[in-house]
Design a protein around this motif. Structure first.
Motif, PDB file in Angstrom:
ATOM      1  N   VAL A  42     -34.044  20.632 -15.937  1.00 25.98           N
ATOM      2  CA  VAL A  42     -33.566  21.377 -14.764  1.00 25.98           C
ATOM      3  C   VAL A  42     -32.043  21.398 -14.729  1.00 25.98           C
ATOM      4  O   VAL A  42     -31.426  22.449 -14.535  1.00 25.98           O
ATOM      5  N   SER A  43     -31.416  20.242 -14.934  1.00 29.95           N
ATOM      6  CA  SER A  43     -29.957  20.175 -14.863  1.00 29.95           C
ATOM      7  C   SER A  43     -29.304  20.998 -15.965  1.00 29.95           C
ATOM      8  O   SER A  43     -28.270  21.640 -15.747  1.00 29.95           O
ATOM      9  N   GLU A  45     -30.712  23.676 -17.527  1.00 33.30           N
ATOM     10  CA  GLU A  45     -30.973  25.098 -17.304  1.00 33.30           C
ATOM     11  C   GLU A  45     -30.084  25.674 -16.211  1.00 33.30           C
ATOM     12  O   GLU A  45     -29.746  26.856 -16.241  1.00 33.30           O
ATOM     13  N   LEU A  46     -29.682  24.828 -15.260  1.00 34.32           N
ATOM     14  CA  LEU A  46     -28.854  25.306 -14.151  1.00 34.32           C
ATOM     15  C   LEU A  46     -27.366  25.053 -14.372  1.00 34.32           C
ATOM     16  O   LEU A  46     -26.561  25.148 -13.450  1.00 34.32           O
ATOM     17  N   SER A 149     -20.932  19.241 -14.631  1.00 31.99           N
ATOM     18  CA  SER A 149     -20.521  20.464 -13.925  1.00 31.99           C
ATOM     19  C   SER A 149     -19.577  20.186 -12.760  1.00 31.99           C
ATOM     20  O   SER A 149     -18.752  21.023 -12.414  1.00 31.99           O
ATOM     21  N   CYS A 212     -34.227  15.871  -8.365  1.00 33.80           N
ATOM     22  CA  CYS A 212     -34.210  17.314  -8.577  1.00 33.80           C
ATOM     23  C   CYS A 212     -33.965  18.069  -7.276  1.00 33.80           C
ATOM     24  O   CYS A 212     -33.275  19.092  -7.263  1.00 33.80           O
ATOM     25  N   ARG A 216     -30.776  20.449  -6.838  1.00 29.60           N
ATOM     26  CA  ARG A 216     -30.913  21.882  -6.535  1.00 29.60           C
ATOM     27  C   ARG A 216     -30.181  22.258  -5.252  1.00 29.60           C
ATOM     28  O   ARG A 216     -29.552  23.315  -5.164  1.00 29.60           O
ATOM     29  N   ALA A 220     -26.401  22.110  -7.818  1.00 29.36           N
ATOM     30  CA  ALA A 220     -26.598  23.358  -8.567  1.00 29.36           C
ATOM     31  C   ALA A 220     -25.723  24.503  -8.051  1.00 29.36           C
ATOM     32  O   ALA A 220     -25.127  25.234  -8.850  1.00 29.36           O
ATOM     33  N   ALA A 224     -22.880  26.439 -10.335  1.00 25.08           N
ATOM     34  CA  ALA A 224     -22.772  27.893 -10.526  1.00 25.08           C
ATOM     35  C   ALA A 224     -21.360  28.373 -10.202  1.00 25.08           C
ATOM     36  O   ALA A 224     -20.804  29.238 -10.877  1.00 25.08           O
TER      37      ALA A 224
END
Length: 233
Positions: A42-43, A45-46, A149, A212, A216, A220, A224
């Motif tokens: 998840v981390s 992919e985002l 990130s 998660c 999210r 996340a 972005a």
């Protein structure tokens, strides 16, 4: 250029601690590595675990474990994972001990592979095993997720989370000391996200689902934003 990128460009080894393989160490069990693999996927992919110039993943994680005698260990992602392929049992090892004085990890469970534990093993071990007892936390984290990130004071200010004031080279005693200072000053579970300057975020949780969910909801969107800003430069 940050210290980690400089280390990568100059070809320095990523694992900067001694390692000792235990032949009797059990392998990671499905109930350990599968949740960890899911959270890491998840981390990645985002956008929270971008690849280095050489194609390696800039992110890792660990889950706390104990045997029938109550002996603690952690299952961690291995060092030098290549970005892209689906995670499997072979991407994880079990760390039985990390000696901060000798700067050495004892690990195993990797079969015939020569895989080493993540270069951030000192931080993962101390956050899950040492800090809860040393700092008398009221609740012990069981799961940790690390990505690159969110790695600046500006990110920390936007997220309203603590950030260390100085940059240190990964996989070194100085890096561990900086994280431990954060963990002491901002105890878990009141605080669950910690940012190491120019290194990344460390998210502590009780399990994969909580990690998660927080990732999210909180990290996340910031990941972005960071990616968008980097593309604009």
């Amino acid at each position: 250029m940050g210290l980690e990128e400089g280390s990568e460009v100059s070809g320095e080894v990523r694992v900067k601690f001694q390692v000792e393989i235990s032949d009797t160490c059990p392998p990671p069990f499905q109930e350990e590595w599968i949740p960890l693999a899911a959270a890491l996927t998840v981390s990645e992919e985002l956008g929270a675990a971008p690849a280095t110039p050489s194609g390696l993943v800039c992110g890792n994680g660990a889950i706390l474990s104990s045997n029938d005698n109550g002996k603690l260990s952690i299952v961690v992602s291995k060092s030098g994972r290549v970005a892209g392929p689906k995670l499997s049992k072979a991407d994880f090892v079990r760390v039985l001990q990390f000696d901060s004085t000798a700067w050495k990890a004892t690990y195993g469970g990797c079969g015939e592979s020569t895989s080493k534990p993540s270069s951030d093993t000192p931080l993962l071990w101390n956050a899950l095993v040492v800090a809860p007892q040393k700092f008398h936390w009221t609740l012990k984290p069981q799961f940790i997720l690390h990505g690159h990130s969110c790695a600046s004071q500006e990110d920390a200010d936007r997220l309203n989370v603590p950030c260390s004031p100085t940059e240190t080279l990964f996989s070194t005693p100085a890096d561990l000391n900086a994280l431990m200072d954060l963990l002491e000053q901002h105890p878990y579970p009141k605080h669950q996200i910690f940012i190491r300057k120019n290194h990344g975020f460390f998210l502590l949780a009780q399990d994969q689902d909580e990690a998660c969910r927080i990732f999210r909801e909180v990290l996340a969107p910031q990941a972005a934003t960071t990616i968008s800003l980097s593309l604009d430069i």
